[in-house]
Design a protein around this motif. Structure first.
Motif, PDB file in Angstrom:
ATOM      1  N   MET A   1       0.822  -1.197   0.000  1.00 50.14           N
ATOM      2  CA  MET A   1       0.000   0.000   0.000  1.00 50.14           C
ATOM      3  C   MET A   1       0.864   1.259   0.000  1.00 50.14           C
ATOM      4  O   MET A   1       0.535   2.223  -0.672  1.00 50.14           O
ATOM      5  CB  MET A   1      -0.923  -0.005   1.206  1.00 50.14           C
ATOM      6  N   TYR A   2       1.969   1.271   0.722  1.00 50.78           N
ATOM      7  CA  TYR A   2       2.813   2.461   0.812  1.00 50.78           C
ATOM      8  C   TYR A   2       3.941   2.414  -0.206  1.00 50.78           C
ATOM      9  O   TYR A   2       5.105   2.520   0.138  1.00 50.78           O
ATOM     10  CB  TYR A   2       3.346   2.649   2.234  1.00 50.78           C
ATOM     11  N   THR A   3       3.564   2.275  -1.462  1.00 51.91           N
ATOM     12  CA  THR A   3       4.539   2.316  -2.542  1.00 51.91           C
ATOM     13  C   THR A   3       4.676   3.771  -2.999  1.00 51.91           C
ATOM     14  O   THR A   3       3.821   4.611  -2.700  1.00 51.91           O
ATOM     15  CB  THR A   3       4.078   1.453  -3.720  1.00 51.91           C
ATOM     16  N   ILE A   4       5.730   4.059  -3.734  1.00 57.91           N
ATOM     17  CA  ILE A   4       5.935   5.428  -4.234  1.00 57.91           C
ATOM     18  C   ILE A   4       4.747   5.887  -5.081  1.00 57.91           C
ATOM     19  O   ILE A   4       4.231   6.993  -4.867  1.00 57.91           O
ATOM     20  CB  ILE A   4       7.275   5.536  -4.996  1.00 57.91           C
ATOM     21  N   PRO A   5       4.262   5.080  -6.036  1.00 58.58           N
ATOM     22  CA  PRO A   5       3.104   5.530  -6.819  1.00 58.58           C
ATOM     23  C   PRO A   5       1.870   5.818  -5.956  1.00 58.58           C
ATOM     24  O   PRO A   5       1.181   6.816  -6.163  1.00 58.58           O
ATOM     25  CB  PRO A   5       2.841   4.370  -7.780  1.00 58.58           C
ATOM     26  N   ASN A   6       1.599   4.957  -4.975  1.00 53.35           N
ATOM     27  CA  ASN A   6       0.435   5.175  -4.109  1.00 53.35           C
ATOM     28  C   ASN A   6       0.613   6.415  -3.241  1.00 53.35           C
ATOM     29  O   ASN A   6      -0.345   7.155  -3.001  1.00 53.35           O
ATOM     30  CB  ASN A   6       0.169   3.951  -3.230  1.00 53.35           C
ATOM     31  N   LEU A   7       1.825   6.658  -2.769  1.00 52.84           N
ATOM     32  CA  LEU A   7       2.086   7.858  -1.978  1.00 52.84           C
ATOM     33  C   LEU A   7       1.887   9.118  -2.820  1.00 52.84           C
ATOM     34  O   LEU A   7       1.342  10.117  -2.338  1.00 52.84           O
ATOM     35  CB  LEU A   7       3.496   7.821  -1.376  1.00 52.84           C
ATOM     36  N   LEU A   8       2.295   9.070  -4.089  1.00 52.38           N
ATOM     37  CA  LEU A   8       2.067  10.212  -4.984  1.00 52.38           C
ATOM     38  C   LEU A   8       0.569  10.447  -5.193  1.00 52.38           C
ATOM     39  O   LEU A   8       0.105  11.596  -5.207  1.00 52.38           O
ATOM     40  CB  LEU A   8       2.741   9.980  -6.338  1.00 52.38           C
ATOM     41  N   PHE A  47       3.288  10.796 -13.243  1.00 54.65           N
ATOM     42  CA  PHE A  47       4.411  10.103 -12.608  1.00 54.65           C
ATOM     43  C   PHE A  47       3.977   8.866 -11.837  1.00 54.65           C
ATOM     44  O   PHE A  47       4.675   7.856 -11.859  1.00 54.65           O
ATOM     45  CB  PHE A  47       5.192  11.042 -11.671  1.00 54.65           C
ATOM     46  N   ASP A  48       2.839   8.930 -11.139  1.00 55.76           N
ATOM     47  CA  ASP A  48       2.465   7.743 -10.352  1.00 55.76           C
ATOM     48  C   ASP A  48       2.179   6.558 -11.263  1.00 55.76           C
ATOM     49  O   ASP A  48       2.562   5.432 -10.960  1.00 55.76           O
ATOM     50  CB  ASP A  48       1.344   8.017  -9.343  1.00 55.76           C
ATOM     51  N   GLY A  49       1.553   6.800 -12.417  1.00 56.73           N
ATOM     52  CA  GLY A  49       1.316   5.708 -13.371  1.00 56.73           C
ATOM     53  C   GLY A  49       2.611   5.185 -13.970  1.00 56.73           C
ATOM     54  O   GLY A  49       2.822   3.970 -14.087  1.00 56.73           O
ATOM     55  N   TYR A  50       3.481   6.111 -14.334  1.00 56.73           N
ATOM     56  CA  TYR A  50       4.764   5.728 -14.919  1.00 56.73           C
ATOM     57  C   TYR A  50       5.587   4.908 -13.921  1.00 56.73           C
ATOM     58  O   TYR A  50       6.118   3.847 -14.255  1.00 56.73           O
ATOM     59  CB  TYR A  50       5.540   6.982 -15.339  1.00 56.73           C
ATOM     60  N   ALA A  52       4.526   3.246 -11.276  1.00 55.96           N
ATOM     61  CA  ALA A  52       3.880   1.958 -10.967  1.00 55.96           C
ATOM     62  C   ALA A  52       4.282   0.906 -12.001  1.00 55.96           C
ATOM     63  O   ALA A  52       4.568  -0.237 -11.641  1.00 55.96           O
ATOM     64  CB  ALA A  52       2.363   2.127 -10.929  1.00 55.96           C
ATOM     65  N   ARG A  53       4.332   1.319 -13.268  1.00 54.97           N
ATOM     66  CA  ARG A  53       4.741   0.375 -14.319  1.00 54.97           C
ATOM     67  C   ARG A  53       6.246   0.117 -14.253  1.00 54.97           C
ATOM     68  O   ARG A  53       6.690  -1.029 -14.310  1.00 54.97           O
ATOM     69  CB  ARG A  53       4.350   0.926 -15.701  1.00 54.97           C
ATOM     70  N   LYS A  54       7.037   1.160 -14.143  1.00 54.26           N
ATOM     71  CA  LYS A  54       8.496   1.056 -14.178  1.00 54.26           C
ATOM     72  C   LYS A  54       9.028   0.246 -12.986  1.00 54.26           C
ATOM     73  O   LYS A  54       9.921  -0.583 -13.145  1.00 54.26           O
ATOM     74  CB  LYS A  54       9.109   2.461 -14.166  1.00 54.26           C
ATOM     75  N   LEU A  55       8.489   0.512 -11.799  1.00 57.30           N
ATOM     76  CA  LEU A  55       8.956  -0.166 -10.583  1.00 57.30           C
ATOM     77  C   LEU A  55       8.168  -1.446 -10.295  1.00 57.30           C
ATOM     78  O   LEU A  55       8.384  -2.081  -9.273  1.00 57.30           O
ATOM     79  CB  LEU A  55       8.856   0.781  -9.379  1.00 57.30           C
ATOM     80  N   GLN A  56       7.243  -1.772 -11.187  1.00 58.40           N
ATOM     81  CA  GLN A  56       6.369  -2.932 -11.013  1.00 58.40           C
ATOM     82  C   GLN A  56       5.681  -2.897  -9.647  1.00 58.40           C
ATOM     83  O   GLN A  56       5.686  -3.868  -8.897  1.00 58.40           O
ATOM     84  CB  GLN A  56       7.155  -4.225 -11.226  1.00 58.40           C
ATOM     85  N   GLN A  57       5.109  -1.722  -9.347  1.00 58.30           N
ATOM     86  CA  GLN A  57       4.428  -1.529  -8.069  1.00 58.30           C
ATOM     87  C   GLN A  57       2.933  -1.270  -8.256  1.00 58.30           C
ATOM     88  O   GLN A  57       2.316  -0.574  -7.465  1.00 58.30           O
ATOM     89  CB  GLN A  57       5.079  -0.369  -7.296  1.00 58.30           C
ATOM     90  N   SER A  58       2.374  -1.825  -9.312  1.00 58.89           N
ATOM     91  CA  SER A  58       0.929  -1.711  -9.505  1.00 58.89           C
ATOM     92  C   SER A  58       0.230  -2.473  -8.396  1.00 58.89           C
ATOM     93  O   SER A  58       0.702  -3.526  -7.973  1.00 58.89           O
ATOM     94  CB  SER A  58       0.525  -2.276 -10.863  1.00 58.89           C
TER      95      SER A  58
END
Length: 188
Positions: A1-8, A47-50, A52-58
């Motif tokens: 839940m506390y991934t970079i994309p989710n935090l953004l 950035f959060d979408g990018y 999530a895909r780049k870091l595989q944090q979807s």
């Protein structure tokens, strides 16, 4: 839940009251600063979408929260421009854009319950609509037609982009409805 994309994405939600407060401050550059905060929030959406895909944090939480955050900040901005301009030619497209968002969200929810989410995924036209809408809102929120004595046409561009976004919005609504129609009209 506390991934970079989710935090953004969560940060974008937190920015909403900051954006509104700054925009309505009794300060010479409040509207411009409010438009900048809105622009910054729009950039974090990309950035959060990018990331999530780049870091595989979807994640399921991110897939839920991202469109909610987008709709909250866009709906807020649409209400703010209708208040600021108090003009039928701003209010009418704003209402159409808001109505389309509610309709598409409901359609996607229903299609998801039917196990048919893939039929109403975001289309290229939907992405174009979002880009036009964000540019329109930035231009209209800024209130800038002149800057340092030079005519820069941001408000005029905002009007034009608002109508382009409205046309694209109705077009994408037609595309999504057409894709869902066989399932909506099927007998139980």
């Amino acid at each position: 839940m506390y991934t970079i994309p989710n935090l953004l994405t969560m940060f974008r939600v937190v920015l909403i009251p900051v954006f509104v407060t700054v925009y309505f401050l009794d300060y010479a550059y409040a509207k411009e600063l409010g438009a900048f905060i809105f622009w910054f929030a729009a950039i974090t959406d990309w950035f959060d979408g990018y990331l999530a895909r780049k870091l595989q944090q979807s994640s399921a939480f991110g897939a839920f929260l991202d469109p909610v955050a987008d709709k909250l900040i866009v709906a807020t901005a649409l209400l703010m421009i209708t208040h600021t301009y108090n003009d039928l030619w701003i209010t009418l497209p704003a209402i159409l854009l808001l109505a389309r968002e509610v309709y598409i969200s409901s359609l996607r929810e229903w299609m998801g319950q039917q196990g048919l989410s893939a039929n109403v995924q975001v289309s290229f036209i939907g992405k174009l609509k979002t880009t036009a809408q964000m540019l329109a809102l930035i231009g209209l929120l800024s209130g800038l037609e002149y800057f340092m004595g030079y005519r820069i046409y941001w408000v005029s561009l905002g009007y034009i982009m608002l109508y382009i976004a409205t046309v694209l919005s109705l077009w994408s609504m037609w595309i999504y409805t057409k894709a869902a129609w066989p399932h909506i009209s099927a007998r139980s």
